[in-house]
Design a protein around this motif. Structure first.
Motif, PDB file in Angstrom:
ATOM      1  N   SER A   1      41.965 -36.654 -53.816  1.00 29.47           N
ATOM      2  CA  SER A   1      42.796 -37.843 -53.939  1.00 29.47           C
ATOM      3  C   SER A   1      42.384 -38.597 -55.189  1.00 29.47           C
ATOM      4  O   SER A   1      41.204 -38.600 -55.560  1.00 29.47           O
ATOM      5  CB  SER A   1      42.626 -38.742 -52.703  1.00 29.47           C
ATOM      6  OG  SER A   1      43.465 -39.882 -52.777  1.00 29.47           O
ATOM      7  N   VAL A   2      43.355 -39.197 -55.861  1.00 34.52           N
ATOM      8  CA  VAL A   2      43.082 -39.993 -57.053  1.00 34.52           C
ATOM      9  C   VAL A   2      43.570 -41.418 -56.815  1.00 34.52           C
ATOM     10  O   VAL A   2      44.722 -41.626 -56.428  1.00 34.52           O
ATOM     11  CB  VAL A   2      43.773 -39.414 -58.302  1.00 34.52           C
ATOM     12  CG1 VAL A   2      43.730 -40.408 -59.457  1.00 34.52           C
ATOM     13  CG2 VAL A   2      43.110 -38.108 -58.717  1.00 34.52           C
ATOM     14  N   VAL A   3      42.684 -42.381 -57.016  1.00 35.51           N
ATOM     15  CA  VAL A   3      43.020 -43.794 -56.873  1.00 35.51           C
ATOM     16  C   VAL A   3      43.045 -44.420 -58.261  1.00 35.51           C
ATOM     17  O   VAL A   3      42.053 -44.368 -58.987  1.00 35.51           O
ATOM     18  CB  VAL A   3      41.990 -44.537 -55.989  1.00 35.51           C
ATOM     19  CG1 VAL A   3      42.297 -46.033 -55.953  1.00 35.51           C
ATOM     20  CG2 VAL A   3      41.979 -43.959 -54.581  1.00 35.51           C
TER      21      VAL A   3
ATOM     22  N   THR B   1      51.300 -37.953 -49.668  1.00 33.58           N
ATOM     23  CA  THR B   1      50.202 -37.128 -49.150  1.00 33.58           C
ATOM     24  C   THR B   1      48.827 -37.694 -49.501  1.00 33.58           C
ATOM     25  O   THR B   1      47.812 -37.043 -49.240  1.00 33.58           O
ATOM     26  CB  THR B   1      50.307 -35.702 -49.709  1.00 33.58           C
ATOM     27  OG1 THR B   1      50.269 -35.758 -51.147  1.00 33.58           O
ATOM     28  CG2 THR B   1      51.596 -35.032 -49.265  1.00 33.58           C
ATOM     29  N   ALA B   2      48.794 -38.883 -50.089  1.00 29.25           N
ATOM     30  CA  ALA B   2      47.555 -39.553 -50.503  1.00 29.25           C
ATOM     31  C   ALA B   2      46.818 -38.799 -51.605  1.00 29.25           C
ATOM     32  O   ALA B   2      45.654 -39.068 -51.852  1.00 29.25           O
ATOM     33  CB  ALA B   2      46.627 -39.770 -49.304  1.00 29.25           C
ATOM     34  N   ARG B   3      47.493 -37.871 -52.269  1.00 29.29           N
ATOM     35  CA  ARG B   3      46.864 -37.210 -53.416  1.00 29.29           C
ATOM     36  C   ARG B   3      46.852 -38.157 -54.618  1.00 29.29           C
ATOM     37  O   ARG B   3      46.056 -37.978 -55.543  1.00 29.29           O
ATOM     38  CB  ARG B   3      47.603 -35.916 -53.759  1.00 29.29           C
ATOM     39  CG  ARG B   3      47.607 -34.895 -52.625  1.00 29.29           C
ATOM     40  CD  ARG B   3      48.217 -33.582 -53.050  1.00 29.29           C
ATOM     41  NE  ARG B   3      47.308 -32.831 -53.909  1.00 29.29           N
ATOM     42  CZ  ARG B   3      46.313 -32.074 -53.462  1.00 29.29           C
ATOM     43  NH1 ARG B   3      46.094 -31.962 -52.163  1.00 29.29           N
ATOM     44  NH2 ARG B   3      45.541 -31.428 -54.287  1.00 29.29           N
TER      45      ARG B   3
ATOM     46  N   MET C   1      44.875 -38.860 -44.052  1.00 23.66           N
ATOM     47  CA  MET C   1      45.172 -37.525 -44.564  1.00 23.66           C
ATOM     48  C   MET C   1      43.945 -36.614 -44.580  1.00 23.66           C
ATOM     49  O   MET C   1      44.070 -35.394 -44.568  1.00 23.66           O
ATOM     50  CB  MET C   1      45.754 -37.629 -45.977  1.00 23.66           C
ATOM     51  CG  MET C   1      47.049 -38.439 -46.066  1.00 23.66           C
ATOM     52  SD  MET C   1      48.366 -37.824 -44.982  1.00 23.66           S
ATOM     53  CE  MET C   1      48.595 -36.176 -45.652  1.00 23.66           C
ATOM     54  N   SER C   2      42.749 -37.228 -44.615  1.00 25.58           N
ATOM     55  CA  SER C   2      41.514 -36.434 -44.652  1.00 25.58           C
ATOM     56  C   SER C   2      40.455 -37.106 -43.784  1.00 25.58           C
ATOM     57  O   SER C   2      39.537 -37.761 -44.284  1.00 25.58           O
ATOM     58  CB  SER C   2      41.012 -36.310 -46.100  1.00 25.58           C
ATOM     59  OG  SER C   2      39.876 -35.476 -46.172  1.00 25.58           O
ATOM     60  N   PRO C   3      40.550 -36.962 -42.458  1.00 23.26           N
ATOM     61  CA  PRO C   3      39.621 -37.636 -41.541  1.00 23.26           C
ATOM     62  C   PRO C   3      38.207 -37.067 -41.623  1.00 23.26           C
ATOM     63  O   PRO C   3      37.981 -35.983 -42.150  1.00 23.26           O
ATOM     64  CB  PRO C   3      40.248 -37.369 -40.165  1.00 23.26           C
ATOM     65  CG  PRO C   3      41.057 -36.129 -40.353  1.00 23.26           C
ATOM     66  CD  PRO C   3      41.573 -36.173 -41.755  1.00 23.26           C
TER      67      PRO C   3
ATOM     68  N   VAL D   1      42.427 -52.330 -51.290  1.00 23.95           N
ATOM     69  CA  VAL D   1      41.457 -51.244 -51.088  1.00 23.95           C
ATOM     70  C   VAL D   1      41.465 -50.798 -49.635  1.00 23.95           C
ATOM     71  O   VAL D   1      41.426 -49.594 -49.337  1.00 23.95           O
ATOM     72  CB  VAL D   1      40.037 -51.702 -51.502  1.00 23.95           C
ATOM     73  CG1 VAL D   1      38.997 -50.662 -51.095  1.00 23.95           C
ATOM     74  CG2 VAL D   1      39.972 -51.956 -52.998  1.00 23.95           C
ATOM     75  N   GLN D   2      41.526 -51.755 -48.711  1.00 23.33           N
ATOM     76  CA  GLN D   2      41.572 -51.420 -47.281  1.00 23.33           C
ATOM     77  C   GLN D   2      42.777 -50.545 -46.971  1.00 23.33           C
ATOM     78  O   GLN D   2      42.671 -49.548 -46.244  1.00 23.33           O
ATOM     79  CB  GLN D   2      41.614 -52.707 -46.460  1.00 23.33           C
ATOM     80  CG  GLN D   2      41.573 -52.485 -44.957  1.00 23.33           C
ATOM     81  CD  GLN D   2      41.647 -53.804 -44.191  1.00 23.33           C
ATOM     82  OE1 GLN D   2      42.514 -54.640 -44.454  1.00 23.33           O
ATOM     83  NE2 GLN D   2      40.737 -53.991 -43.256  1.00 23.33           N
ATOM     84  N   LYS D   3      43.915 -50.902 -47.537  1.00 23.90           N
ATOM     85  CA  LYS D   3      45.136 -50.125 -47.324  1.00 23.90           C
ATOM     86  C   LYS D   3      44.988 -48.723 -47.910  1.00 23.90           C
ATOM     87  O   LYS D   3      45.416 -47.728 -47.295  1.00 23.90           O
ATOM     88  CB  LYS D   3      46.327 -50.845 -47.960  1.00 23.90           C
ATOM     89  CG  LYS D   3      47.655 -50.151 -47.739  1.00 23.90           C
ATOM     90  CD  LYS D   3      48.812 -51.017 -48.227  1.00 23.90           C
ATOM     91  CE  LYS D   3      48.786 -51.179 -49.728  1.00 23.90           C
ATOM     92  NZ  LYS D   3      49.989 -51.904 -50.235  1.00 23.90           N
ATOM     93  N   ALA D   4      44.362 -48.629 -49.082  1.00 22.34           N
ATOM     94  CA  ALA D   4      44.181 -47.328 -49.740  1.00 22.34           C
ATOM     95  C   ALA D   4      43.266 -46.418 -48.921  1.00 22.34           C
ATOM     96  O   ALA D   4      43.563 -45.233 -48.718  1.00 22.34           O
ATOM     97  CB  ALA D   4      43.612 -47.522 -51.139  1.00 22.34           C
ATOM     98  N   VAL D   5      42.153 -46.973 -48.425  1.00 19.88           N
ATOM     99  CA  VAL D   5      41.213 -46.175 -47.632  1.00 19.88           C
ATOM    100  C   VAL D   5      41.857 -45.729 -46.326  1.00 19.88           C
ATOM    101  O   VAL D   5      41.642 -44.594 -45.874  1.00 19.88           O
ATOM    102  CB  VAL D   5      39.920 -46.978 -47.361  1.00 19.88           C
ATOM    103  CG1 VAL D   5      39.024 -46.213 -46.385  1.00 19.88           C
ATOM    104  CG2 VAL D   5      39.177 -47.255 -48.651  1.00 19.88           C
ATOM    105  N   ARG D   6      42.647 -46.588 -45.738  1.00 24.29           N
ATOM    106  CA  ARG D   6      43.336 -46.230 -44.493  1.00 24.29           C
ATOM    107  C   ARG D   6      44.289 -45.051 -44.726  1.00 24.29           C
ATOM    108  O   ARG D   6      44.358 -44.107 -43.927  1.00 24.29           O
ATOM    109  CB  ARG D   6      44.111 -47.440 -43.965  1.00 24.29           C
ATOM    110  CG  ARG D   6      44.654 -47.250 -42.553  1.00 24.29           C
ATOM    111  CD  ARG D   6      45.529 -48.419 -42.123  1.00 24.29           C
ATOM    112  NE  ARG D   6      44.856 -49.685 -42.287  1.00 24.29           N
ATOM    113  CZ  ARG D   6      45.290 -50.675 -43.062  1.00 24.29           C
ATOM    114  NH1 ARG D   6      46.407 -50.519 -43.748  1.00 24.29           N
ATOM    115  NH2 ARG D   6      44.638 -51.796 -43.157  1.00 24.29           N
TER     116      ARG D   6
END
Length: 272
Positions: A146-148, A198-200, A227-229, A217-222
């Motif tokens: 994933s890229v943020v 897909t959170a990629r 997608m990748s638990p 950031v909270q929304k991004a981590v969620r």
């Protein structure tokens, strides 16, 4: 282990996001390539010697004055602002010097990155943040699940933040540094092209205060966690063949996405 690539242009708030992710409740380890880039050019390293050999003859202030405990001057550190003036800018000469500096520093940094990734993988972490200002430009997004991208909508806000953070920079120096790291909107477009569904690719907008950024950031981590638990990370760790297969598949997908992006850019340029 999920590799989260973190990037953004200068003064967009990437370091603040990195700090938030490394703190509770997330406590995700950070591999900061800026820190590694300093490490690989410390006095006595091959990178330091290569920089001094190339830039030294034409940059009289390349090294800081010798400290009292170093009377011979053999451990004089690099004068980073002076080096920055040599490589940041849009002229052909500065672009060439920046390319040479990157060829010295990047291979050494990559090696340190790979060692750190192996360390955190063996420690059983579900994710690690790879903090790279030039993530797309260096091609290191290929290894990221994933890229943020940390973005700022208004370039004027970005410039004001940079000059507030580094008051010694002139307006021209600040503009050169911003341009050297690329248009943040271009990074946002690349992350979006990777796939936000897909959170990629995930965008964190930093147009407000720190409280607003923490919510982003909270929304991004969620989104990424969904997608990748963590159980998936443990499964890959406990079954190495599966881990290798997933890693190869992920890199193949990222490589094909890169090629698709490049074709898209060529087609758009051809239409102009």
């Amino acid at each position: 282990m999920l590799i989260i690539g973190l990037t953004g242009s200068i003064a967009t708030g990437k370091s603040t996001v990195s700090s938030i992710l490394s703190s509770p409740p997330y406590s995700i380890p950070i591999i900061d390539t800026d820190i590694l880039a300093r490490k690989v050019v410390e006095p006595g390293t091959p990178g330091y010697k290569a920089i001094v050999n190339y830039f030294g003859p034409s940059t009289p202030d390349l090294l800081l004055p010798a400290s009292p405990d170093d009377p011979t001057g053999s451990r004089r550190a690099l004068n980073r602002p002076a080096l920055g003036r040599r490589v940041f800018g849009t002229s052909d000469e500065r672009k060439r010097d920046r390319m040479i500096l990157n060829k010295i520093v990047h291979p050494a940094v990559r090696w340190e990155v790979y060692k750190s990734l192996l360390y955190y993988y063996l420690r059983g972490y579900w994710a690690v943040v790879l903090d790279v200002p030039l993530l797309f430009e260096s091609g290191m997004d290929v290894i990221c699940g994933s890229v943020v991208v940390v973005g700022v909508s208004d370039p004027a806000v970005q410039m004001a933040r940079l000059r507030a953070r580094d008051p010694h920079l002139s307006a021209e120096d600040a503009e050169n540094r911003v341009r050297s790291q690329g248009d943040v909107k271009g990074k946002v477009e690349k992350a979006t092209f990777r796939g936000t569904a897909t959170a990629r690719g995930v965008i964190v907008w930093n147009d407000g205060d720190k409280e607003d950024l923490e919510k982003e950031v909270q929304k991004a981590v969620r989104t990424i966690s969904a997608m990748s638990p963590k159980w998936w990370a443990w499964l890959l760790l406990l079954t190495p063949p599966l881990g290798v297969g997933v890693t190869a598949w992920n890199m193949a997908v990222n490589y094909m996405t890169q090629r698709s992006w490049e074709r898209k850019e060529k087609e758009e340029k051809a239409k102009l």
